[in-house]
Scaffold this active site. Structure first.
Site, PDB file in Angstrom:
ATOM      1  N   GLY A  50     -99.917 -39.827  67.372  1.00  0.00           N
ATOM      2  CA  GLY A  50    -100.996 -40.910  67.660  1.00  0.00           C
ATOM      3  C   GLY A  50    -101.654 -40.592  68.526  1.00  0.00           C
ATOM      4  O   GLY A  50    -102.580 -39.304  68.565  1.00  0.00           O
ATOM      5  N   GLU A  51    -101.496 -40.949  70.087  1.00  0.00           N
ATOM      6  CA  GLU A  51    -102.519 -40.369  70.835  1.00  0.00           C
ATOM      7  C   GLU A  51    -101.718 -40.163  72.275  1.00  0.00           C
ATOM      8  O   GLU A  51    -100.945 -40.925  72.522  1.00  0.00           O
ATOM      9  CB  GLU A  51    -102.921 -41.281  71.251  1.00  0.00           C
ATOM     10  N   SER A  52    -101.266 -38.522  72.701  1.00  0.00           N
ATOM     11  CA  SER A  52    -100.171 -38.217  73.368  1.00  0.00           C
ATOM     12  C   SER A  52    -100.653 -38.494  74.969  1.00  0.00           C
ATOM     13  O   SER A  52     -99.557 -38.960  75.500  1.00  0.00           O
ATOM     14  CB  SER A  52    -100.717 -36.796  73.696  1.00  0.00           C
ATOM     15  N   CYS A  82     -97.871 -33.979  65.914  1.00  0.00           N
ATOM     16  CA  CYS A  82     -99.159 -33.757  66.326  1.00  0.00           C
ATOM     17  C   CYS A  82     -98.952 -34.869  68.037  1.00  0.00           C
ATOM     18  O   CYS A  82     -98.670 -33.686  68.548  1.00  0.00           O
ATOM     19  CB  CYS A  82     -99.929 -34.870  65.507  1.00  0.00           C
ATOM     20  N   ILE A 140    -104.465 -34.313  61.075  1.00  0.00           N
ATOM     21  CA  ILE A 140    -105.271 -35.541  62.213  1.00  0.00           C
ATOM     22  C   ILE A 140    -105.797 -35.648  63.123  1.00  0.00           C
ATOM     23  O   ILE A 140    -105.184 -35.130  64.716  1.00  0.00           O
ATOM     24  CB  ILE A 140    -104.880 -36.477  61.914  1.00  0.00           C
ATOM     25  N   ARG A 141    -107.030 -34.369  63.807  1.00  0.00           N
ATOM     26  CA  ARG A 141    -107.202 -34.231  65.480  1.00  0.00           C
ATOM     27  C   ARG A 141    -105.987 -33.715  66.220  1.00  0.00           C
ATOM     28  O   ARG A 141    -105.475 -34.084  67.146  1.00  0.00           O
ATOM     29  CB  ARG A 141    -107.541 -35.554  66.436  1.00  0.00           C
ATOM     30  N   HIS A 176     -98.512 -33.612  59.778  1.00  0.00           N
ATOM     31  CA  HIS A 176     -97.772 -35.078  59.432  1.00  0.00           C
ATOM     32  C   HIS A 176     -97.616 -35.444  58.130  1.00  0.00           C
ATOM     33  O   HIS A 176     -97.299 -35.873  57.464  1.00  0.00           O
ATOM     34  CB  HIS A 176     -99.131 -35.876  59.733  1.00  0.00           C
ATOM     35  N   GLU A 178     -94.870 -36.894  57.586  1.00  0.00           N
ATOM     36  CA  GLU A 178     -94.188 -38.871  57.584  1.00  0.00           C
ATOM     37  C   GLU A 178     -95.707 -39.671  56.964  1.00  0.00           C
ATOM     38  O   GLU A 178     -95.231 -40.230  56.295  1.00  0.00           O
ATOM     39  CB  GLU A 178     -94.027 -39.552  58.355  1.00  0.00           C
TER      40      GLU A 178
HETATM   41  N1  GLN Z   1    -105.482 -35.709  69.258  1.00  0.00           N
HETATM   42  C1  GLN Z   1    -103.787 -36.519  69.558  1.00  0.00           C
HETATM   43  C2  GLN Z   1    -103.930 -35.788  70.518  1.00  0.00           C
HETATM   44  O1  GLN Z   1    -104.558 -35.962  71.189  1.00  0.00           O
HETATM   45  C3  GLN Z   1    -102.878 -36.339  68.792  1.00  0.00           C
HETATM   46  C4  GLN Z   1    -103.411 -37.126  67.186  1.00  0.00           C
HETATM   47  C5  GLN Z   1    -102.330 -37.249  65.998  1.00  0.00           C
HETATM   48  O2  GLN Z   1    -101.426 -37.051  66.715  1.00  0.00           O
HETATM   49  N2  GLN Z   1    -102.852 -37.156  64.924  1.00  0.00           N
HETATM   50  O3  GLN Z   1    -102.494 -37.063  71.824  1.00  0.00           O
END
Ligand code: GLN
Length: 201
Positions: A50-52, A82, A140-141, A176, A178
């Protein structure tokens, strides 16, 4: 008799549902966890992608950050993908302001290291401890791990960068599993939870 472990998925933000499905497919009883009371009832926890920064801030807001740190440091099995990997790092190279981690793995991570959202990619990754064909890694990023300390074991690399690490009962991947329908990494984590329960009982 079946004796499935109860594994939570930290459900503050991110791809919670996919982890719940993957854990169930790997023969765990999977539940979302938002609150300290819910955390207290699980045998292990997944921190999703997600977004940390968002996950970090919501964890503080929901009062779950400190109990989570306490359980991870007491040896509860935990798996981060991630953004979840970032949450398990003892140190972030480039944290956003106010961004905290749970810690648990002696590693330094670089956020968004593999590039932006539109530079997301898939790659076959050989993961130590996973038998058979390589794991399809969805990045993903994604972060990568700049360096690990003596206690952390590198399980996989991609393009010369560390993308999977384990330290004791803490497991982290940049990618990921999942999202792929291949549940072998989740099965590895479920095995870690079983092994930990055996030592506790
Ligand atoms: N770049 C995101 C972060 O800094 C992580 C991306 C992801 O979990 N797919 O949280």
């Amino acid at each position: 008799m079946t004796d499935a472990p109860v594994i939570g998925v930290l459900a503050l933000q991110g791809d919670v549902r996919e982890h719940l499905i993957a854990l169930a497919a790997a023969d765990a009883v999977a539940r979302p966890v938002r609150r300290p009371e819910e955390l207290a009832e699980v045998d292990g926890l997944v921190i999703p992608g997600g977004e940390s920064t968002t996950i970090s801030k919501l964890a503080v807001l929901f009062g779950v950050m400190e109990p989570l740190r306490a359980r991870v440091h007491a040896g509860m099995p935990v798996y981060g993908t991630c953004a979840g990997m970032i949450m398990l790092a003892d140190k972030i190279l480039d944290p956003r302001s106010g961004q905290e981690t749970v810690g648990g793995i002696d590693m330094i991570v670089r956020r968004n290291a593999f590039g932006r959202q539109n530079e997301s990619f898939e790659a076959a990754v050989d993961v130590r401890g996973i038998d058979g064909h390589p794991v399809e890694g969805v990045f993903i990023r994604a972060p990568w791990v700049e360096s690990v300390g003596a206690g952390a074991e590198v399980l996989a690399e991609h393009g010369g960068h560390i993308v999977a690490v384990r330290q004791g009962n803490a497991l982290a991947t940049s990618f990921h599993p999942e999202l792929t329908g291949d549940h072998r990494v989740h099965s590895l984590f479920v095995d870690m939870v079983h092994a930990n329960r055996a030592t506790e009982s």
